[in-house]
Scaffold this motif. Structure first.
Motif, PDB file in Angstrom:
ATOM      1  N   LEU A   1       0.885  -1.170   0.000  1.00 36.86           N
ATOM      2  CA  LEU A   1       0.000   0.000   0.000  1.00 36.86           C
ATOM      3  C   LEU A   1       0.920   1.216   0.000  1.00 36.86           C
ATOM      4  O   LEU A   1       1.655   1.446   0.963  1.00 36.86           O
TER       5      LEU A   1
ATOM      6  N   ARG B   1      -4.189 -12.504   7.402  1.00 43.02           N
ATOM      7  CA  ARG B   1      -5.169 -11.418   7.317  1.00 43.02           C
ATOM      8  C   ARG B   1      -4.940 -10.369   8.376  1.00 43.02           C
ATOM      9  O   ARG B   1      -5.884  -9.730   8.852  1.00 43.02           O
ATOM     10  N   GLY B   2      -3.678 -10.212   8.773  1.00 43.17           N
ATOM     11  CA  GLY B   2      -3.330  -9.150   9.704  1.00 43.17           C
ATOM     12  C   GLY B   2      -4.119  -9.201  11.009  1.00 43.17           C
ATOM     13  O   GLY B   2      -4.545 -10.266  11.463  1.00 43.17           O
TER      14      GLY B   2
END
Ligand SMILES: Cc1cc2nc3c(=O)[nH]c(=O)nc-3n(C[C@H](O)[C@H](O)[C@H](O)COP(=O)(O)OP(=O)(O)OC[C@H]3O[C@@H](n4cnc5c(N)ncnc54)[C@H](O)[C@@H]3O)c2cc1C
Ligand SMILES: NC(=O)C1=CN([C@@H]2O[C@H](COP(=O)(O)OP(=O)(O)OC[C@H]3O[C@@H](n4cnc5c(N)ncnc54)[C@H](OP(=O)(O)O)[C@@H]3O)[C@@H](O)[C@H]2O)C=CC1
Ligand SMILES: O=C(O)C(=O)Cc1c[nH]c2ccccc12
Length: 421
Positions: free
Chosen positions: A290, A379-380
């Motif tokens: 990101l 998935r963090g």
């Protein structure tokens, strides 16, 4: 009151401290371990948390760089049953996240045993109990005995240190991304950043902001996405679309939007994988980058993108295209791995190969014989919260049922005793 009974272990020739834990043992006091402890507290189940470091959330406190902020909006990163304070920004800083975790531990009265590194854990079939051995900083061995074992050591327990030809001969400083704090000490230096995940990208940006000259190695391919699209978090947009659309379609839409915002990034050496960003994250755990400003620095030439490494020399690196770069330091942003196979003696639930549960999300939280895993979902933090809630409820149900039965037995016994008078 402490949730332990001390026993003496008669199996060994010497007497080793042996501790019975009434309730589950949780290995690891990172966000996953804390979230599980909080969910157990909620269910009235006592527990014990064992942590190898001297503090909670050691990844965040000891092994993360200064400029780190959460990448996903705050609503995807808070742990169960205690939201972030209202005044936190959309992307809390490392300091804010640590403060939140400290207050989380205080709120749920979670007091881990620090400096206790779990060396081995095995299920004893005869007794139906887990035997968890730790070594403390003072080299004292302790064995914990319990009915439930919760593995919360994380996807980032050890650093991946690549074995690259000649790296041992390189005369400059070589560090892993987990040791990097700030670009301050690299001012004016030519730094090779190996790896282009979120760490490699952000450390390159930080180096450039501190007037160092970073070259970032991209040996294969990478998905770079804008952190926001038209003021909305890309991650949030993807989550919303996934409610209605199949993953492959969401990937296609995200890639089109990314192209509209970022333009063609392949011309800067940022080749995209053939699999879409979310599918790749799901399938291989490879997190899309990101972007928080690195692309702009790549476009301006402040950050150089280079291909894979052939070998290192005393003060240079030779790339696969034959180019040689003179460098002063190397930062290995080459990722992390689970350490579960090094201590958990078990073959059914966890894979010996990668140290993750064999069954993927949402099925990888519960094994056999009281074994659980939290935070291995790729998935963090939101994945960790999901696991923690399920584990709390699962153990909580058994605990409540047994407590009820015990109470009934005691009441019945009382009645019998009374009726005999
Ligand atoms: C730099 C970085 C930034 C990230 N940012 C985000 C983000 O913004 N959003 C998001 O959702 N996810 C993010 N992640 C993903 C990350 O995995 C989670 O944020 C989170 O830290 C995972 O929590 P955890 O408790 O599972 O693992 P960890 O935080 O790694 O905690 C595990 C704990 O277990 C301890 N431990 C390990 N082995 C043993 C042992 N043998 N005995 C005793 N204790 C042991 C460790 O010391 C550690 O304290 C990031 C990861 C990194 C590396
Ligand atoms: N702010 C945030 O929220 C942040 C989050 N994180 C998260 O932490 C986790 C770990 O991220 P990160 O530390 O970037 O690790 P990653 O595993 O995501 O990336 C590792 C990188 O190193 C490369 N690599 C590995 N070995 C070599 C080698 N021998 N030669 C060249 N390149 C190599 C990989 O390339 P290849 O793909 O070819 O294998 C890849 O580009 C991720 O989930 C990430 O999202 C990290 C930083 C900030
Ligand atoms: O797991 C990580 O490392 C994160 O940074 C959070 C994260 C979880 N799932 C994602 C999908 C796309 C981008 C980031 C994440």
């Amino acid at each position: 009151m402490e949730n332990v009974f001390r026993l003496v272990d008669h199996e060994d020739y010497f007497s080793r401290r042996c501790i019975w834990v009434n309730g589950p043992v949780i290995v690891g006091a990172g966000p996953s371990g804390l979230a599980t402890a909080a969910c157990l507290r909620d269910q009235g189940v006592p527990f014990m948390v064992l942590e190898r470091a001297e503090c909670i959330a050691s990844l965040w406190q000891n092994r993360a760089y200064d400029r780190l902020k959460l990448h996903l909006p705050k609503q995807f990163c808070q742990l169960p049953n205690l939201p972030f304070p209202q005044h936190f920004p959309e992307y809390p800083s490392k300091r804010q996240f640590i403060d939140y975790l400290e207050s989380y531990a205080r709120h749920f009265d979670i007091n881990p045993r620090f400096n206790e590194c779990v060396q081995s854990a095995r299920y004893d079939e005869t007794s139906g109990l887990w035997r968890v051995k730790t070594l403390s900083a003072t080299r004292t061995e302790v064995e914990y005995i319990c009915r439930w074992l919760v593995v919360a050591t994380g996807e980032n327990a050890e650093c991946v240190m690549p074995d690259i030809d000649g790296l041992g001969d390189f005369k400059g400083e070589v560090i892993h991304a987990s040791e990097y704090k700030s670009g301050e000490s690299f001012r004016g230096k030519k730094v090779l950043v190996v790896g282009c995940g979120n760490s490699g990208m952000e450390l390159s940006l930080d180096l450039s902001n501190h007037n160092a000259s970073p070259s970032m190695v991209i040996r294969s391919s990478v998905h770079v996405l804008p952190r926001e699209i038209l003021g909305r978090s890309t991650f949030e947009l993807a989550v919303m679309m996934m409610r209605w659309l199949p993953l492959w379609l969401v990937d296609k839409i995200i890639l089109i939007l990314a192209w509209l915002v970022l333009g063609n990034i392949e011309k800067y050496g940022l080749k995209r994988p053939s699999t879409g960003p979310l599918e790749l994250k799901n399938r291989e755990g490879k997190t899309p980058v990101l972007d928080v400003g690195t692309l702009e620095k790549i476009r301006s030439g402040d950050i150089k993108v280079v291909p894979g490494i052939n070998k290192f020399g005393k003060n240079e690196v030779e790339l696969v295209n034959g180019e040689r770069l003179e460098i002063d330091a190397v930062v290995l942003a080459t990722g992390y791995r689970s350490n579960v196979p090094s201590w958990l003696q078990e073959n059914e639930f966890f894979s010996k190969k990668n140290g993750y549960p064999k069954r993927p999300f949402p099925h990888g939280w519960k094994g056999q014989a009281g074994l659980y895993a939290v935070g291995f979902t790729k998935r963090g933090l939101s994945g960790a919260s999901c696991d923690a809630l399920k584990i709390g409820e699962d153990i909580g149900n058994v605990w409540k049922q047994e407590t009820r039965q015990k109470k009934q037995r005691t009441t019945a016994c009382h009645r019998r005793c009374i009726s005999q008078f």
